[in-house]
Design an enzyme around this catalytic site. Structure first.
Site, PDB file in Angstrom:
ATOM      1  N   ASP A  91       0.837  -1.201   0.000  1.00  0.00           N
ATOM      2  CA  ASP A  91       0.000   0.000   0.000  1.00  0.00           C
ATOM      3  C   ASP A  91       0.871   1.251   0.000  1.00  0.00           C
ATOM      4  OD1 ASP A  91      -2.153  -1.610   0.050  1.00  0.00           O
ATOM      5  OD2 ASP A  91      -2.884  -1.009   2.033  1.00  0.00           O
ATOM      6  N   TYR A 119       2.285   1.897  -3.377  1.00  0.00           N
ATOM      7  CA  TYR A 119       1.201   2.357  -4.250  1.00  0.00           C
ATOM      8  C   TYR A 119       0.855   3.823  -3.930  1.00  0.00           C
ATOM      9  CZ  TYR A 119      -3.504   2.553  -6.260  1.00  0.00           C
ATOM     10  OH  TYR A 119      -4.607   2.915  -6.966  1.00  0.00           O
ATOM     11  N   ASP A 120       0.754   4.123  -2.619  1.00  0.00           N
ATOM     12  CA  ASP A 120       0.443   5.498  -2.211  1.00  0.00           C
ATOM     13  C   ASP A 120       1.516   6.459  -2.713  1.00  0.00           C
ATOM     14  OD1 ASP A 120      -1.779   4.589  -1.010  1.00  0.00           O
ATOM     15  OD2 ASP A 120      -0.995   4.656   1.041  1.00  0.00           O
ATOM     16  N   SER A 168     -25.579   3.295  18.128  1.00  0.00           N
ATOM     17  CA  SER A 168     -25.443   4.744  18.063  1.00  0.00           C
ATOM     18  C   SER A 168     -24.964   5.225  19.434  1.00  0.00           C
ATOM     19  CB  SER A 168     -26.800   5.332  17.717  1.00  0.00           C
ATOM     20  OG  SER A 168     -26.647   6.698  17.537  1.00  0.00           O
ATOM     21  N   LEU A 169     -24.859   6.522  19.630  1.00  0.00           N
ATOM     22  CA  LEU A 169     -24.399   7.019  20.931  1.00  0.00           C
ATOM     23  C   LEU A 169     -25.479   7.864  21.587  1.00  0.00           C
ATOM     24  CD1 LEU A 169     -20.792   8.224  20.020  1.00  0.00           C
ATOM     25  CD2 LEU A 169     -21.386   6.268  21.448  1.00  0.00           C
ATOM     26  N   GLU A 207     -12.446  11.597  22.705  1.00  0.00           N
ATOM     27  CA  GLU A 207     -12.073  11.705  21.281  1.00  0.00           C
ATOM     28  C   GLU A 207     -12.966  12.732  20.596  1.00  0.00           C
ATOM     29  OE1 GLU A 207     -12.944   7.893  19.617  1.00  0.00           O
ATOM     30  OE2 GLU A 207     -11.469   6.840  20.849  1.00  0.00           O
ATOM     31  N   LYS A 267     -15.670  13.957  18.000  1.00  0.00           N
ATOM     32  CA  LYS A 267     -16.789  13.266  17.334  1.00  0.00           C
ATOM     33  C   LYS A 267     -16.886  13.806  15.914  1.00  0.00           C
ATOM     34  CE  LYS A 267     -21.717  12.156  17.838  1.00  0.00           C
ATOM     35  NZ  LYS A 267     -21.915  12.070  16.432  1.00  0.00           N
ATOM     36  N   ARG A 317     -23.820   1.561   8.086  1.00  0.00           N
ATOM     37  CA  ARG A 317     -24.503   1.123   9.295  1.00  0.00           C
ATOM     38  C   ARG A 317     -25.919   0.630   8.992  1.00  0.00           C
ATOM     39  NH1 ARG A 317     -24.866   4.893  14.401  1.00  0.00           N
ATOM     40  NH2 ARG A 317     -26.111   6.175  13.030  1.00  0.00           N
ATOM     41  N   TYR A 341     -12.461   4.120  14.856  1.00  0.00           N
ATOM     42  CA  TYR A 341     -12.630   4.443  16.270  1.00  0.00           C
ATOM     43  C   TYR A 341     -13.333   3.346  17.070  1.00  0.00           C
ATOM     44  CZ  TYR A 341     -17.025   6.142  14.262  1.00  0.00           C
ATOM     45  OH  TYR A 341     -18.191   6.250  13.560  1.00  0.00           O
ATOM     46  N   LYS A 370     -15.421   7.565  26.185  1.00  0.00           N
ATOM     47  CA  LYS A 370     -15.591   6.104  26.239  1.00  0.00           C
ATOM     48  C   LYS A 370     -14.876   5.548  27.463  1.00  0.00           C
ATOM     49  CE  LYS A 370     -15.371   5.941  21.241  1.00  0.00           C
ATOM     50  NZ  LYS A 370     -14.580   5.604  20.072  1.00  0.00           N
ATOM     51  N   LYS A 409     -22.343  16.764  22.761  1.00  0.00           N
ATOM     52  CA  LYS A 409     -22.574  17.522  21.532  1.00  0.00           C
ATOM     53  C   LYS A 409     -22.243  19.005  21.708  1.00  0.00           C
ATOM     54  CE  LYS A 409     -24.412  15.820  18.320  1.00  0.00           C
ATOM     55  NZ  LYS A 409     -25.547  15.033  17.887  1.00  0.00           N
ATOM     56  N   CYS A 444     -29.196  39.708 -13.983  1.00  0.00           N
ATOM     57  CA  CYS A 444     -27.912  39.376 -13.359  1.00  0.00           C
ATOM     58  C   CYS A 444     -27.171  40.661 -13.005  1.00  0.00           C
ATOM     59  CB  CYS A 444     -27.085  38.533 -14.334  1.00  0.00           C
ATOM     60  SG  CYS A 444     -25.387  38.301 -13.786  1.00  0.00           S
ATOM     61  N   CYS A 484     -23.892  41.001 -15.413  1.00  0.00           N
ATOM     62  CA  CYS A 484     -23.879  41.240 -16.857  1.00  0.00           C
ATOM     63  C   CYS A 484     -25.197  41.793 -17.381  1.00  0.00           C
ATOM     64  CB  CYS A 484     -23.526  39.951 -17.598  1.00  0.00           C
ATOM     65  SG  CYS A 484     -24.838  38.719 -17.558  1.00  0.00           S
ATOM     66  N   CYS A 488     -28.567  33.287 -13.961  1.00  0.00           N
ATOM     67  CA  CYS A 488     -28.240  34.229 -15.026  1.00  0.00           C
ATOM     68  C   CYS A 488     -28.159  33.463 -16.342  1.00  0.00           C
ATOM     69  CB  CYS A 488     -26.892  34.878 -14.712  1.00  0.00           C
ATOM     70  SG  CYS A 488     -26.139  35.651 -16.147  1.00  0.00           S
ATOM     71  N   CYS A 518     -21.281  36.638 -19.439  1.00  0.00           N
ATOM     72  CA  CYS A 518     -21.308  37.036 -18.036  1.00  0.00           C
ATOM     73  C   CYS A 518     -19.905  36.861 -17.447  1.00  0.00           C
ATOM     74  CB  CYS A 518     -22.307  36.178 -17.260  1.00  0.00           C
ATOM     75  SG  CYS A 518     -22.333  36.616 -15.516  1.00  0.00           S
TER      76      CYS A 518
HETATM   77  S1  IVH Z   1     -17.799   5.277  18.896  1.00  0.00           S
HETATM   78  C1  IVH Z   1     -21.259   2.268  19.843  1.00  0.00           C
HETATM   79  N1  IVH Z   1     -16.318   7.332  18.356  1.00  0.00           N
HETATM   80  O1  IVH Z   1     -21.193   9.217  15.991  1.00  0.00           O
HETATM   81  C2  IVH Z   1     -20.959   3.321  18.902  1.00  0.00           C
HETATM   82  N2  IVH Z   1     -18.423   7.160  17.264  1.00  0.00           N
HETATM   83  O2  IVH Z   1     -23.834   9.860  17.019  1.00  0.00           O
HETATM   84  C3  IVH Z   1     -19.504   3.381  18.650  1.00  0.00           C
HETATM   85  N3  IVH Z   1     -18.870   8.985  15.686  1.00  0.00           N
HETATM   86  O3  IVH Z   1     -22.630   6.124  15.265  1.00  0.00           O
HETATM   87  C4  IVH Z   1     -19.186   4.672  18.099  1.00  0.00           C
HETATM   88  N4  IVH Z   1     -16.975  10.050  15.983  1.00  0.00           N
HETATM   89  O4  IVH Z   1     -21.004   7.193  13.558  1.00  0.00           O
HETATM   90  C5  IVH Z   1     -17.486   6.716  18.115  1.00  0.00           C
HETATM   91  N5  IVH Z   1     -14.869   9.080  17.950  1.00  0.00           N
HETATM   92  C6  IVH Z   1     -16.020   8.465  17.706  1.00  0.00           C
HETATM   93  C7  IVH Z   1     -16.953   8.978  16.799  1.00  0.00           C
HETATM   94  C8  IVH Z   1     -18.163   8.303  16.603  1.00  0.00           C
HETATM   95  C9  IVH Z   1     -18.120  10.032  15.333  1.00  0.00           C
HETATM   96  C10 IVH Z   1     -20.214   8.716  15.136  1.00  0.00           C
HETATM   97  C11 IVH Z   1     -20.570   7.274  14.896  1.00  0.00           C
HETATM   98  C12 IVH Z   1     -21.741   7.047  15.797  1.00  0.00           C
HETATM   99  C13 IVH Z   1     -22.325   8.422  15.877  1.00  0.00           C
HETATM  100  C14 IVH Z   1     -23.264   8.579  17.038  1.00  0.00           C
END
Ligand code: IVH
Length: 699
Positions: free
Chosen positions: A50, A53-54, A99-100, A133, A135, A156, A244, A308, A332, A426, A429, A444, A450
């Site tokens: 890789d 290639y990169d 999801s979170l 971390e 988001k 997902r 992540y 986490k 958030k 416009c 022109c 326009c 133009c």
């Molecule tokens: S951990 C169990 N870490 O945010 C879920 N998610 O709003 C494990 N996301 O579905 C996810 N940055 O798509 C995790 N540093 C991060 C993230 C992250 C963005 C997204 C992810 C998740 C959504 C929830």
């Protein structure tokens, strides 16, 4: 095969290459990268690492950056990968993709920590390490590796079943295709596919220029790109990936998030940084505020931070509630808002002629960024919010990209304020600015005359898939435009009358001027569909141009028919709408463009300078190549590559750029190399150019 493997990555640094060497080097790189793409995409058997290639791709990009006018039509930066033609199949996640839960305040974060301690029954003095971390706001995907090889990529979806986007995922350079031997035999890495803020703006510029979809934000752009059915389109989108999380693994990876992150890095994944191991609410808050202050300088969109529980054994005990884990929470960002004054409302004209109202604001600090302008989107938005010059307003930085006006503070409106009247012409022109039924934007119709559109349209006019004038790249057009040498399409072909002026220009010598004039001469001959495409009519990309060319056959018939159209219910319009694939919206754009006198004049002038060859007639359903997949390789002597492609398509074939087991014929012209060899290996029918012409001329 070994010959290609041993080609050196190129020893002269890109910045020291002379233009002619750059041409040769780009050609060599295109060939070599194409070879490795085939090895990887079609055989799943990469011939180089890789990293190697990169390095090839990076060198190609660096040279193209220095010599934008030399970018080849088959440049690896333009297309990578194999096309897929079926809809996505579904993939059931081995472990659901969760999801979170959200935290919107410090109190919510405190609650999260208290609940965790209670659930785990930990004493007050037991330290709970938490990995913090950023988001990232993109699209989550699961990447499954078996025996250290990427086997699939899935979105997902609804959490239990996602879409199989493997072909697209494979085009993302940041996603390793193979992993080191110490990676588990089964490993599902989860993370986010995203597009950086700067790439998002560039992508939208290209989309607008090519009449494609303009995305609302980087997240939508990433989601739209990964769901492309044609992976060569996804390959051209600047997608990136951060890992992540993980799904199924044959053996536990490590015992903490911190260590797993390190493993991910060792295995070649990119991780979102900065991440900090915290253990108190105060530390989490310091982290949160630090990310907020860094946000303007972080190259991608964030919508919060994620906390986490670091210890995996605790994560396992915590488990999940409804669709979110108990061991993590998203903190958030609040929408950032501020109050300011609308000093003026101005109209901007985009490269495709779209009129966008913009508010010039009294500069104000919004979450660390000084905002002095806000988009007003379109005229309906101004009416809906009743925004007027002099108003006090609340503004918000939405999605980190474009500031918006949320609302007007009506109590503070000036007595003499007046509603904003959106112009019908416009501002650049003076041409009519039309708003089509059902559309929000006013555009326009000035086209080439133009100034907001002219220069970009000329760049498009001379580009590879249009007039294909080598040596007349973007920067040169800009220079010539500024010097007044080219202002209309016809001017390009009259440059020879300005040879003396050119010779006196900085950076031009006798040789280069001669070469440029020669390529302009070559460019005078053009096929009808490339000609139509070259005009840069909104919504008329290559495919639509082809349909029009097939339908009308000659420029005379096309222009005669369209000029005859004076209203949206004329006969010619009906004829246009009857072309399969051309809807009323495109017809409106076509007629608006051709009805403008300036455009008619510019086209008439252009036609007098060039030679547009007629197109071939309707797609034939009983030709010998109907439904066959054809690959052209090497240079064809009798016709240009574009024309050969168009001709094959008229006869109902699908022209592909990559050889695979699905290829029916390979037409090998002069100098055919790697593709020809590959075709032989796969036992595909190989035709010479002569055989080909004879074959398609069969009754
Ligand atoms: S951990 C169990 N870490 O945010 C879920 N998610 O709003 C494990 N996301 O579905 C996810 N940055 O798509 C995790 N540093 C991060 C993230 C992250 C963005 C997204 C992810 C998740 C959504 C929830």
């Amino acid at each position: 095969m070994s010959k290609e493997k041993n080609i050196s990555p190129g020893s002269v640094p890109p910045e020291r290459l002379l233009p002619l060497d750059a041409v040769a080097e780009l050609k060599r790189l295109a060939k070599e990268i194409a070879y490795h793409d085939t090895a990887y995409y079609q055989q799943d058997a990469p011939a180089i690492s890789d990293a190697e290639y990169d390095a090839l791709r990076q060198r190609n990009a660096a040279i193209e950056n220095i010599f934008p006018s030399l970018v080849r039509s088959d440049s690896p930066s333009k297309k990578v990968g194999a096309s897929i033609s079926e809809n996505f199949s579904k993939i059931t996640h081995a472990k659901p993709m969760l999801s979170l839960a959200n935290a919107f305040s410090t109190k919510d974060v405190v609650n999260f920590l208290e609940k965790t301690r209670r659930f785990l029954q930990l004493p007050e003095d037991e330290i709970i390490d938490i990995m913090a971390e950023p988001k990232i706001d993109g699209l989550s995907v699961a990447l499954r590796y078996e025996n250290q090889r990427l086997v699939y990529g899935a979105t997902r979806g609804d959490g239990s079943t996602g879409e199989d986007v493997t072909a697209n995922v494979r085009t993302i350079a940041e996603i390793p295709r193979t992993l080191p031997a110490d990676a588990p035999d089964v490993l599902e890495v989860r993370g986010e596919i995203y597009i950086s803020k700067s790439n998002f703006l560039k992508l939208n510029e290209i989309q607008a220029k090519e009449g494609g979809k303009v995305f609302a934000n980087p997240r939508n752009a990433a989601a739209g790109s990964i769901r492309q059915l044609d992976s060569s389109i996804a390959a051209r989108r600047p997608l990136q990936f951060f890992g992540y999380a993980w799904g199924e693994t044959s053996v536990p990876i490590e015992n903490t998030v911190q260590n797993i992150r390190q493993k991910f890095i060792d295995w070649g994944f990119k991780l979102n940084e900065p991440s900090v191991l915290c253990s108190t609410v105060d530390e989490l808050n310091v982290y949160y505020n630090k990310i907020i202050s860094m946000r303007p300088n972080i190259p991608y969109d964030l919508d919060g931070t994620v906390y986490k529980i670091n210890k995996i054994s605790w994560q396992e005990r915590l488990g999940q509630v409804s669709r979110s884990p108990r061991w993590a929470i998203a903190h958030k960002f609040a929408a950032e808002r501020a109050e300011t004054i609308v000093n003026d409302i101005v109209i901007q004209v985009g490269r495709m002629g779209t009129l966008t109202p913009v508010a010039n604001l009294e500069p104000v600090n919004v979450g660390g960024v000084i905002v002095s302008r806000a988009t007003l989107h379109n005229e309906d938005e101004i009416i809906r919010k009743d925004i007027r010059k002099g108003d006090r307003v609340i503004i918000q930085r939405a999605g980190d990209v474009i500031p918006q006006i949320v609302s007007v503070i009506f109590e503070r409106r000036l007595k003499n304020s007046q509603s904003f009247v959106f112009p019908n012409n416009c501002p650049r022109c003076g041409s009519k600015a039309l708003r089509k039924e059902g559309e929000v934007a006013r555009r326009c119709t000035g086209g080439f005359i133009c100034p907001a559109q002219g220069m970009e349209r000329l760049k498009h006019l001379v580009s590879r898939d249009a007039f294909n004038i080598d040596g007349l790249g973007g920067r040169i057009i800009e220079k010539f435009w500024e010097e007044g040498l080219v202002r209309t399409p016809g001017d390009v072909f009259r440059l020879k009358n300005n040879a003396k002026t050119l010779l006196q220009s900085e950076g031009w010598g006798e040789k280069s001027v001669k070469k440029l004039l020669e390529s302009i001469e070559e460019g005078r001959r053009i096929d009808l569909s490339s000609f139509i495409y070259a005009l840069g009519i909104p919504q008329v990309g290559q495919a639509t141009a082809k349909l029009l060319a097939y339908h009308y056959g000659s420029s005379e018939r096309l222009l005669g028919s369209i000029y005859a159209t004076k209203s949206t219910d004329g006969e010619s319009i009906d004829a246009l709408v009857q072309i399969d694939g051309i809807g009323t919206s495109i017809v409106e754009d076509l007629t608006a463009f051709f009805n403008e006198q300036h455009n008619q004049d510019a086209i008439k002038d252009l036609i007098s300078e060039v030679k547009v060859s007629d197109s071939f007639v309707e797609v034939s359903h009983n030709s010998p190549i109907f439904g066959k997949v054809v690959v052209f390789t090497g240079s064809l002597e009798g016709m240009g590559r574009n024309e050969a492609k168009a001709r094959a398509e008229v006869l109902g074939a699908r022209v592909s750029s990559a050889i695979s087991t699905k290829t029916d014929f390979v037409v090998a012209g002069k100098g055919a190399g790697i593709k020809l060899r590959k075709a032989k290996e796969l036992g595909i029918t190989i035709l010479s150019e002569e055989d080909w012409v004879e074959y398609i001329s069969q009754p």
